[in-house]
Each structure stands twice: as C-alpha cells, then as structure tokens.
Design a protein around this motif. Structure first.
Motif, PDB file in Angstrom:
ATOM      1  N   ALA A  23      -8.687  22.400  17.757  1.00 56.17           N
ATOM      2  CA  ALA A  23      -8.990  20.965  17.731  1.00 56.17           C
ATOM      3  C   ALA A  23      -8.328  20.385  16.486  1.00 56.17           C
ATOM      4  O   ALA A  23      -8.783  20.606  15.377  1.00 56.17           O
ATOM      5  N   ALA A  24      -7.237  19.655  16.687  1.00 58.19           N
ATOM      6  CA  ALA A  24      -6.385  19.228  15.570  1.00 58.19           C
ATOM      7  C   ALA A  24      -7.122  18.404  14.531  1.00 58.19           C
ATOM      8  O   ALA A  24      -6.776  18.422  13.355  1.00 58.19           O
ATOM      9  N   ASN A  25      -8.161  17.662  14.926  1.00 57.44           N
ATOM     10  CA  ASN A  25      -8.840  16.798  13.959  1.00 57.44           C
ATOM     11  C   ASN A  25      -9.882  17.538  13.123  1.00 57.44           C
ATOM     12  O   ASN A  25     -10.522  16.954  12.273  1.00 57.44           O
ATOM     13  N   GLN A  26     -10.061  18.840  13.323  1.00 57.95           N
ATOM     14  CA  GLN A  26     -11.053  19.602  12.560  1.00 57.95           C
ATOM     15  C   GLN A  26     -10.444  20.342  11.373  1.00 57.95           C
ATOM     16  O   GLN A  26     -11.127  20.693  10.430  1.00 57.95           O
ATOM     17  N   VAL A  27      -9.162  20.620  11.455  1.00 56.63           N
ATOM     18  CA  VAL A  27      -8.475  21.354  10.399  1.00 56.63           C
ATOM     19  C   VAL A  27      -7.367  20.474   9.841  1.00 56.63           C
ATOM     20  O   VAL A  27      -6.631  19.830  10.594  1.00 56.63           O
ATOM     21  N   PHE A  28      -7.250  20.457   8.504  1.00 53.55           N
ATOM     22  CA  PHE A  28      -6.309  19.551   7.858  1.00 53.55           C
ATOM     23  C   PHE A  28      -5.405  20.307   6.887  1.00 53.55           C
ATOM     24  O   PHE A  28      -5.770  21.347   6.330  1.00 53.55           O
ATOM     25  N   SER A  29      -4.216  19.752   6.700  1.00 54.82           N
ATOM     26  CA  SER A  29      -3.274  20.225   5.691  1.00 54.82           C
ATOM     27  C   SER A  29      -2.780  19.008   4.919  1.00 54.82           C
ATOM     28  O   SER A  29      -2.200  18.090   5.519  1.00 54.82           O
ATOM     29  N   SER A  30      -3.076  18.976   3.610  1.00 52.95           N
ATOM     30  CA  SER A  30      -2.712  17.825   2.765  1.00 52.95           C
ATOM     31  C   SER A  30      -3.227  16.515   3.350  1.00 52.95           C
ATOM     32  O   SER A  30      -2.546  15.483   3.322  1.00 52.95           O
TER      33      SER A  30
ATOM     34  N   GLN B 226      -3.674  15.703   6.412  1.00 52.52           N
ATOM     35  CA  GLN B 226      -3.195  15.414   7.754  1.00 52.52           C
ATOM     36  C   GLN B 226      -3.715  16.462   8.739  1.00 52.52           C
ATOM     37  O   GLN B 226      -3.856  17.633   8.388  1.00 52.52           O
ATOM     38  N   SER B 227      -3.992  16.025   9.975  1.00 50.35           N
ATOM     39  CA  SER B 227      -4.475  16.964  10.984  1.00 50.35           C
ATOM     40  C   SER B 227      -3.457  18.074  11.213  1.00 50.35           C
ATOM     41  O   SER B 227      -2.257  17.823  11.327  1.00 50.35           O
ATOM     42  N   ALA B 228      -3.961  19.298  11.256  1.00 54.16           N
ATOM     43  CA  ALA B 228      -3.099  20.459  11.478  1.00 54.16           C
ATOM     44  C   ALA B 228      -3.235  20.906  12.927  1.00 54.16           C
ATOM     45  O   ALA B 228      -4.322  21.257  13.366  1.00 54.16           O
ATOM     46  N   ASN B 229      -2.143  20.907  13.654  1.00 54.21           N
ATOM     47  CA  ASN B 229      -2.173  21.334  15.045  1.00 54.21           C
ATOM     48  C   ASN B 229      -1.462  22.679  15.155  1.00 54.21           C
ATOM     49  O   ASN B 229      -2.076  23.723  15.128  1.00 54.21           O
ATOM     50  N   LYS B 230      -0.153  22.645  15.245  1.00 54.53           N
ATOM     51  CA  LYS B 230       0.633  23.874  15.239  1.00 54.53           C
ATOM     52  C   LYS B 230       1.637  23.785  14.113  1.00 54.53           C
ATOM     53  O   LYS B 230       2.471  22.879  14.096  1.00 54.53           O
TER      54      LYS B 230
END
Length: 290
Positions: free
Chosen positions: A94-101, A103-107
C-alpha cells in the motif's frame, strides 16, 4: 616568604582552573554523546536486524511475514524486500503507508552500490546494510523499548591522568583481523599503531579509521566487571607534527551493543586487550546481558 606563598597560590589556582576547564570539556562531550544516542539516527532506537535471503523477503507485523515488525507500530503486510545480486528493491503493498523522504514508496531500489535509502512507516524506519557479503534490513523504532527505558549512562570519575600522550607509528597497508559480536570475521584497514606508557609500563593499540581520525576498539581488566564485556571504543584526532596523539580515556565509549541487541559491534583485537584497568570513561549499566 609572602612572595613564595603568593607564587604557590598562583600555581594552585592555575591548576584548579585548568582542571575545572577540563571537567567542563568532558561534560560537554558527554552531553553530545547522550544527544547522539537519542537522535533519530542513534543506537537506542535499533529494534531489529534481519538478514536477507536472495529473492523475496516479506515485512510487516503479521507473523506470516519473513521479517516480523513490532505489532504496535506496524501494519500487517507492508510489502516485499527483494535481493537480486546485490541490488535491493522494495515493493509496497500500500503505497501510502510507507514513505521515502516524505514521498509515498511504491516500487523502488533502496540499496545499490553501497547507497541506501531510508523507508518510514509510523514510528518505524528501516534501511539496508551490507556486512561482508551479506545484506540485512536494519530496523529502527523511534518509540521502541530501548528509547523509552534509557536512563542515562554511568561514568568513572573524571581523572585527567587518563589523558595520555601516545606516539603514532604508521603501518602502511596493514589490515586488522576483526571479529564482531555475531562471530563474523572481516579485514579492516589500519593507519598505524599508538605506543604509550602508563605507570611505567608500555602498551600498544592498533588503530582503525583514518589518519584524520583514529577509531580504537580496546579491552581492559574492567570488562565484564564495571564496563561492557566486549570492550569499549575510543576516538582520537590526527597526530601532530611530532607524531603525538592524545588518547583521552575519559572519553571511552560503550559500544552500541551495550544499549541494543541489534547492533553488530567489533571486538578488540588480541593486541588491543590490555592487562590493566582503565578506570575512566563510560561504565556498563548492564542494559543487556553480555
């Protein structure tokens, strides 16, 4: 007679002022040390160390995951960590649960060629480290138990006699054979050795780090008694023009493994295990069994 008394007073006052200044210097050093431990990138919040297998590794709070995160601070299934010949990719459930800097992290690639990205979910932070030929996910929890339970550090009394002058001897191309607390062995570059005398007896310490800043892992007879069983750390600045280096054992540090079971601390080399008691620097509170 009055002149002699006045001279003695001046000498005593100067010595007192110098000692007072030195104690303030050590107090400032200790405050910086505590702040660094409690920082987001400090050691207190380390909450997991998971060794990756080649291919897929699932993460989240559910016990069915390969790597189980703290249930109170993680959703059940966060995604998949994929190790492929030294490149590590993260696929989010779930892209909106994990973030990088922010921003949402997807792949995304999170580790390649020694460059690692930090991922965030609630109070958790994680990133990839490489140790030898192995890769691991290092997990931080900013609200973890070691952060909550930290009550400070105990110290030996400040004693300026443990501020020792050493002579630096370069050892070009030398490698130190290091064993860490997990039993892993590896080689580390060594810029040289530090030779010094305490109470008439000569000692030598092998230095890691660089010629700009030495990193020393040493053991002594206080280990497993009043200090951490696996030795302590000491940093020292570059030598002066005469090759002299100050080793201030009042700045001796507990390794991260004193505070968390999820660190991979180096142990002292055989040459760096000294047959004397260094009664200076940080003591062990026995946060963990060791």
């Amino acid at each position: 007679m009055r002149l002699l008394t006045y001279f003695v007073f001046l000498v005593s006052f100067a010595a007192f002022s110098q000692q007072n200044l030195y104690e303030k210097e050590i107090a400032a050093f200790r405050k910086i040390r505590i702040d660094s431990l409690q920082h987001e990138n400090g050691y207190l919040n380390l909450s997991g160390l998971f060794w990756l297998k080649e291919g897929e590794n699932t993460i989240g709070a559910d016990p069915k995951n390969d790597f189980v995160f703290p249930t109170e601070h993680s959703d059940s299934f966060l995604g998949t960590i994929i190790l492929n010949k030294g490149v590590v990719t993260f696929n989010s459930n779930a892209a909106n649960q994990v973030f990088s800097s922010g921003q949402s992290a997807n792949k995304m690639i999170i580790f390649e060629d020694k460059k690692a990205l930090v991922l965030a979910h609630k109070s958790l932070r994680w990133f990839i480290i490489k140790r030898g030929e192995k890769y691991a996910l290092r997990l931080r929890d900013l609200e973890g138990e070691y952060v909550r339970n930290f009550k400070g550090i105990d110290y030996f009394s400040i004693d300026s006699s443990w501020r020792i002058k050493a002579k630096f001897v370069a050892t070009h191309g030398k490698k130190l054979h290091i064993t860490d607390i997990t039993g892993r062995n590896y080689l580390e570059d060594s810029p040289g050795e530090l030779h010094f005398t305490i109470k008439g007896k000569k000692y030598t310490l092998e230095a890691g780090g660089t010629t700009d800043e030495f990193f020393i892992v040493f053991g002594d007879l206080t280990n497993k008694k009043t200090t951490y069983g696996g030795g302590r750390f000491l940093y020292a600045s570059a030598p002066d023009k005469e090759g002299n280096v100050i080793l201030d054992f009042n700045q001796s540090l507990n390794p991260p493994c004193e505070f968390t079971p999820f660190a991979t601390c180096p142990l002292p080399t055989k040459k760096n295990r000294m047959n004397l008691e260094i009664t200076a620097g940080e003591k062990s509170k026995g946060f963990l069994s060791h």
